[in-house]
Design a protein around this motif. Sequence first.
Motif, mmCIF file in Angstrom:
data_model
loop_
_atom_site.group_PDB
_atom_site.id
_atom_site.type_symbol
_atom_site.label_atom_id
_atom_site.label_comp_id
_atom_site.label_asym_id
_atom_site.label_seq_id
_atom_site.Cartn_x
_atom_site.Cartn_y
_atom_site.Cartn_z
ATOM 1 N N LEU A 30 -17.281 35.250 -14.170
ATOM 2 C CA LEU A 30 -16.860 34.473 -15.340
ATOM 3 C C LEU A 30 -16.361 35.390 -16.452
ATOM 4 O O LEU A 30 -15.374 35.080 -17.134
ATOM 5 C CB LEU A 30 -18.023 33.616 -15.845
ATOM 6 C CG LEU A 30 -18.502 32.498 -14.918
ATOM 7 C CD1 LEU A 30 -19.701 31.780 -15.524
ATOM 8 C CD2 LEU A 30 -17.388 31.506 -14.633
ATOM 9 N N ALA A 31 -17.037 36.526 -16.630
ATOM 10 C CA ALA A 31 -16.591 37.473 -17.650
ATOM 11 C C ALA A 31 -15.235 38.061 -17.303
ATOM 12 O O ALA A 31 -14.401 38.311 -18.189
ATOM 13 C CB ALA A 31 -17.624 38.587 -17.811
ATOM 14 N N LEU B 298 -26.528 34.121 -9.841
ATOM 15 C CA LEU B 298 -26.107 33.830 -11.210
ATOM 16 C C LEU B 298 -25.953 35.096 -12.040
ATOM 17 O O LEU B 298 -24.994 35.235 -12.806
ATOM 18 C CB LEU B 298 -27.116 32.890 -11.880
ATOM 19 C CG LEU B 298 -27.210 31.476 -11.304
ATOM 20 C CD1 LEU B 298 -28.301 30.679 -12.015
ATOM 21 C CD2 LEU B 298 -25.879 30.746 -11.427
ATOM 22 N N THR B 299 -26.891 36.024 -11.909
ATOM 23 C CA THR B 299 -26.899 37.196 -12.786
ATOM 24 C C THR B 299 -26.008 38.325 -12.279
ATOM 25 O O THR B 299 -25.365 39.018 -13.077
ATOM 26 C CB THR B 299 -28.332 37.715 -12.949
ATOM 27 O OG1 THR B 299 -28.874 38.013 -11.649
ATOM 28 C CG2 THR B 299 -29.205 36.672 -13.627
ATOM 29 N N PRO C 236 -22.367 33.627 -20.489
ATOM 30 C CA PRO C 236 -23.405 33.895 -19.479
ATOM 31 C C PRO C 236 -23.656 35.382 -19.250
ATOM 32 O O PRO C 236 -24.812 35.812 -19.126
ATOM 33 C CB PRO C 236 -22.849 33.211 -18.221
ATOM 34 C CG PRO C 236 -21.976 32.132 -18.727
ATOM 35 C CD PRO C 236 -21.355 32.684 -19.961
ATOM 36 N N ALA C 237 -22.602 36.197 -19.187
ATOM 37 C CA ALA C 237 -22.787 37.632 -18.991
ATOM 38 C C ALA C 237 -23.509 38.258 -20.181
ATOM 39 O O ALA C 237 -24.354 39.153 -20.015
ATOM 40 C CB ALA C 237 -21.438 38.311 -18.773
ATOM 41 N N SER D 148 -21.325 45.424 -14.728
ATOM 42 C CA SER D 148 -21.196 44.993 -13.329
ATOM 43 C C SER D 148 -21.472 46.117 -12.339
ATOM 44 O O SER D 148 -21.882 45.863 -11.207
ATOM 45 C CB SER D 148 -19.798 44.429 -13.083
ATOM 46 O OG SER D 148 -19.518 43.357 -13.954
ATOM 47 N N SER E 119 -21.985 35.585 -13.221
ATOM 48 C CA SER E 119 -21.708 35.930 -14.624
ATOM 49 C C SER E 119 -20.640 37.015 -14.760
ATOM 50 O O SER E 119 -19.761 36.906 -15.635
ATOM 51 C CB SER E 119 -22.999 36.333 -15.336
ATOM 52 O OG SER E 119 -23.591 37.456 -14.723
ATOM 53 N N CYS F 162 -27.245 37.327 -19.890
ATOM 54 C CA CYS F 162 -27.891 38.151 -18.861
ATOM 55 C C CYS F 162 -28.129 39.567 -19.372
ATOM 56 O O CYS F 162 -29.180 40.170 -19.108
ATOM 57 C CB CYS F 162 -27.031 38.181 -17.602
ATOM 58 S SG CYS F 162 -26.939 36.610 -16.714
ATOM 59 N N SER F 163 -27.168 40.103 -20.116
ATOM 60 C CA SER F 163 -27.326 41.449 -20.659
ATOM 61 C C SER F 163 -28.456 41.508 -21.678
ATOM 62 O O SER F 163 -29.234 42.469 -21.708
ATOM 63 C CB SER F 163 -26.011 41.895 -21.295
ATOM 64 O OG SER F 163 -26.126 43.185 -21.851
#
Length: 255
Positions: free
Chosen positions: A17-18, A9-10, A239-240, A155, A14, A243-244
């Motif tokens: 998706l970004a 996911l992380t 989501p990104a 990323s 994410s 996570c950040s």
Amino acid sequence: MLANISKLLTVQLSPLLALVSTFLILFTFLGPVPIASESVALVTIVPGNNQQLGARSLPDNFIRRRKVPRAAALAVVERAESKATSGPTLRFGFLGSCIKSASGVEGCTPSSLTPVYDTSALPKSTPFVQNPPQTSPEWMLLSLISLDIFLLLGSLAGFPFMPKAVTNILNKPFAVRAVAWLGIIGWLAGMTTTIVLRVSFGNACDQFNGQAAMAGVKLVASVSNGFTMLWIAFALAVPALICSLFKLQLEAKSA
């Protein structure tokens, strides 16, 4: 198992998706000028009868008797209306506008961060006077650049083939903080610009449709798929960003 899901996911999902989010924003920003002149727009003005906007509903007993879904029945009516009405089609975007005449001849304005829409095909009795707010293309461009850098730097640290020296730099507190701020600034700038444009263009479309109905002009203005793409794009970027921010919080606790 749980660790693998968390990593998926992380580190992988994410950023993916970004990436989709930035492509959607870019595609919307460049449409209908200079690309996708017939696919993407913020506002469209198409041939149609304003008087029929409130009279497209079919009798309920007809729909129940034939077991036809209301949405499908209304779509048939709309297609029949569009075929029965001819006229110019106008598409407006961040960088300019395109006009397609009733005969099929298409022309677009030059791309510009300060666009002036070409509405020469509209009757003088129903002008569409709304251009995008003066700085909205610049703010959306800022959002796009910020989110691109956020995606790239956020990323890189998770790529297994990345040199250790680069990974160590990107994992330092100042780098984590800078990446998080880039994402937040880009997301807020883009989302705010989208909301302002949606309200502005929505009011302009309502005003145009009211004038067209009173003048008997068979043209209908409406906000188009560009806004839908932007809503989806900024939702995919969340989501990104989360996570950040979690990574930033962990770095702050460990410092």
